[in-house]
Design an enzyme around this catalytic site. Sequence first.
Site, short mmCIF file in Angstrom:
data_model
loop_
_atom_site.label_atom_id
_atom_site.label_comp_id
_atom_site.label_asym_id
_atom_site.label_seq_id
_atom_site.Cartn_x
_atom_site.Cartn_y
_atom_site.Cartn_z
CG HIS A 104 -1.71 1.22 1.34
ND1 HIS A 104 -3.05 1.27 0.93
CD2 HIS A 104 -1.57 2.29 1.94
CE1 HIS A 104 -3.60 2.55 1.37
NE2 HIS A 104 -2.45 3.30 1.91
CD GLU A 105 2.00 3.35 3.82
OE1 GLU A 105 2.25 4.38 3.15
OE2 GLU A 105 0.86 3.21 4.31
CG HIS A 123 0.25 6.00 -0.67
ND1 HIS A 123 -0.84 6.92 -1.19
CD2 HIS A 123 -0.10 5.58 0.50
CE1 HIS A 123 -1.89 6.66 -0.36
NE2 HIS A 123 -1.53 5.97 0.45
CD GLU A 143 -4.70 6.52 2.34
OE1 GLU A 143 -4.50 5.19 2.59
OE2 GLU A 143 -3.53 7.24 2.26
#
Length: 294
Positions: A142-143, A146, A217
Amino acid sequence: MLDRRSLQDQLRRNRRDTGLILMAMALLMSLAGWLLAGGSGVVAALAAAGLALAVNPHNSVAMLRALYRAVPLPVAAAPGLWRGHAELCRRAGLAAVPPLLIIPSRAILALSTGWGRHCAVALSEGALALLPPDEVVAILAHEIAHIRAGDLKLLRLADAAGHLTHTLVAATLILLVFFWPDMMAANALPDLWVVGALVLAPVGCDLLRLSLSRTREFAADAGAAELCGSPEALISALTRLSRDHGTLSPLGWLRLVRTHPTTEERIVRLRNLAPPSFRLPEIVVLGGLPWLHR
């Protein structure tokens, strides 16, 4: 295995929403500049917002380390985690593998900052100790999603537009108050729509900035599912966090003032990425780190 059509639909939706939000923020900021100084105010506002992107993102890494007391995680301390991290970065197409930092906290935290070659990913001690390895991989993905998307750059641009809008509106209102007697004497009071725009523009910009954060997100969740090959581990991590921390879903308009979507909204979108008949791939543990067969 993923439902590729659903994944592409979500990615397109997130790109569309991001573009519309940034355009709306640019319009509000330009309106505030125009009300203050006409065309030159619009040009100055857009130029100032662009300058915000020129700030060295390396500063954000130093800020993360200072705020969270994060320290570098040596490769020798977690070789399996580092191998998985490098593989995720390869799948994401990053030019370099961002450094991994460790946050001395028992809370479950995962953060990323920066873009390009000046970026970093931080995980807390609590995340590594309390989450199963496959869920650690999912939140790490997930990071990395980003970072791949340059989300900090987008959010910094949105922050700059929001601060500029507030500043321009405040300056315009001060001038209006100062020259109000002269405008009354000359029967040249501003239209009601002008006053309304001045009052509502900063509020609208703040709400759009929060909406952008929520949109990114959702995009990072979809990106994590793509990098891992399945949304299930991230769904499991979100469910665990919701259960362990007892998070409550805000009602109605309160959702508009959140930086993150609700856990329920995130899980619903993630579940749409896998068909109901999907059988989880076998998880193989390599050096303490799980990985998914493709």
